[in-house]
Design an enzyme around this catalytic site. Structure first.
Site, PDB file in Angstrom:
ATOM      1  N   TYR A  85       0.899  -1.279   0.139  1.00  0.00           N
ATOM      2  CA  TYR A  85      -0.036   0.005   0.021  1.00  0.00           C
ATOM      3  C   TYR A  85       1.007   1.463  -0.067  1.00  0.00           C
ATOM      4  CZ  TYR A  85      -4.900  -1.363   0.278  1.00  0.00           C
ATOM      5  OH  TYR A  85      -6.193  -1.699  -0.198  1.00  0.00           O
ATOM      6  N   GLU A  98       1.671   6.492  -6.979  1.00  0.00           N
ATOM      7  CA  GLU A  98       0.637   7.323  -7.495  1.00  0.00           C
ATOM      8  C   GLU A  98       0.992   8.801  -7.287  1.00  0.00           C
ATOM      9  OE1 GLU A  98      -2.950   6.296  -5.538  1.00  0.00           O
ATOM     10  OE2 GLU A  98      -2.603   4.153  -5.927  1.00  0.00           O
TER      11      GLU A  98
END
Length: 357
Positions: A281, A288
């Site tokens: 994660y 991102e």
């Protein structure tokens, strides 16, 4: 030492055990059983001072078990044949160290009453369950959830395997054409992932809505706006790392939900599902964030998605300004999801709290 008996087992309890083991004196208990290995332990009130195993010749078959703590020794003798013993030892005279424990003693009438209470409790439970209305669409919902998770698993598995094979064959060159090779399947999977928020909203699954919205809309923003709308971003190496992190998480998450929809659990898969997100994660969120940072100057130059206000104001709000705000929201969303997944992991994999007796 105290003893109690019922039709299926006999229990002996010695209290006041010493914390230290010393000496070699053992306590012989001639139980009415064929051959029985038991443990003797030190009592404060006697001169017995060690824990030893010994065998006693007895009369009927039993299944002994014992538990030793610092303060007591508890021997449980489970009878292979349910019957009532007239006495514990073979000799008629009761040993001085044995005394009945009437708090735990069960005679035939007590045993029958206990069985009757258990039967009544079982019947009451069945009545309560019968009053709860059964969902007529239960099997249909399960079938839908199973197929949804299966399709998503197959889609992300194709992405992961394709990217892995290309990485081994092409090496670093595979980084720069990942979007053109994988984007169609990623578009399909991430569009279908919108159903996760719908499922949570209508109560089809017990997952909370907020973490689902953060993940689904965050990924779709990166996929459709940052990468899909800008050709300059589609050939960047960061696309490979984003897609690889997403697919690696989902090839374990969706099989877990797929089995859960049919009340099945594979412990290895459960552990992986609630552990692999810990490194992936943050890695995916970092990828991102890098893609957003790389896209800011491109959106500033092209003016794409910028908001032009009416002529009297003559003000243009660049889309790059929204991207800077999105960077802050991205890490805020990561914190919310990280906290939610950590609580889930503690519930699933954390130590179980023992009930106090």
């Amino acid at each position: 030492m105290q003893w109690a008996v019922c039709d299926s087992r006999c229990s002996l309890l010695g209290e006041g055990l010493s914390a230290q083991i010393r000496g070699e004196t053992c306590l012989q208990i001639p139980l009415r059983t064929t051959r029985f290995s038991c443990i003797s332990a030190p009592w404060v009130s006697s001169s017995v001072s060690s824990v030893q195993r010994h065998s006693t010749h007895t009369e009927s078959h039993i299944q002994p078990a014992y538990k030793v703590t610092q303060r007591q020794l508890n021997i449980t003798v489970r009878k292979k044949e349910s019957n009532w013993w007239e006495r514990l030892t073979k000799q008629e005279k009761r040993p001085l160290f044995l005394a009945p424990d009437f708090d735990r003693w069960l005679d035939e009438s007590d045993a029958e009453m206990e069985l009757r209470e258990k039967e009544e409790e079982r019947i009451n439970k069945m009545r309560i369950e019968s009053r709860v209305p059964k969902d007529p669409f239960r099997h249909l919902k399960r079938g839908y959830l199973f197929m949804y998770n299966l399709v998503q698993f197959l889609g992300f598995s194709w992405i992961f395997v394709n990217m892995t094979v290309r990485l081994f064959i092409l090496g670093k060159d595979s980084f720069y054409d990942t979007f053109h090779t994988i984007s169609d399947m990623m578009y399909f999977c991430q569009t279908l992932a919108l159903m996760e928020s719908v499922n949570s909203l209508i109560g089809l699954v017990r997952s909370p809505l907020i973490p689902s919205l953060i993940q689904v809309f965050g990924r779709n923003f990166i996929l459709f706006i940052i990468l899909g709308s800008m050709e300059e971003m589609q050939s960047r190496a960061v696309v490979f790392f984003i897609f690889y992190a997403w697919s690696m998480i989902e090839i374990f998450r969706y099989p877990f939900y797929m089995l859960s929809s049919i009340d099945m659990e594979w412990k290895v898969l459960t552990w992986i599902r609630y552990t692999i997100w810990i490194p992936l994660y943050p890695f995916g969120a970092l990828g991102e964030a890098v893609s957003v940072i790389q896209a800011i100057p491109i959106f500033s130059e092209t003016g794409k998605f910028s908001l032009r206000l009416p002529n009297p104001l003559n003000v243009t709000i660049n889309f790059s300004f929204f991207l800077q705000i999105y960077l802050i929201l991205l890490f805020l969303g990561l914190f919310i999801n990280f906290r939610y997944l950590y609580k889930q992991r503690r519930q699933k994999l954390g130590p179980k709290k023992k009930k106090m007796k």
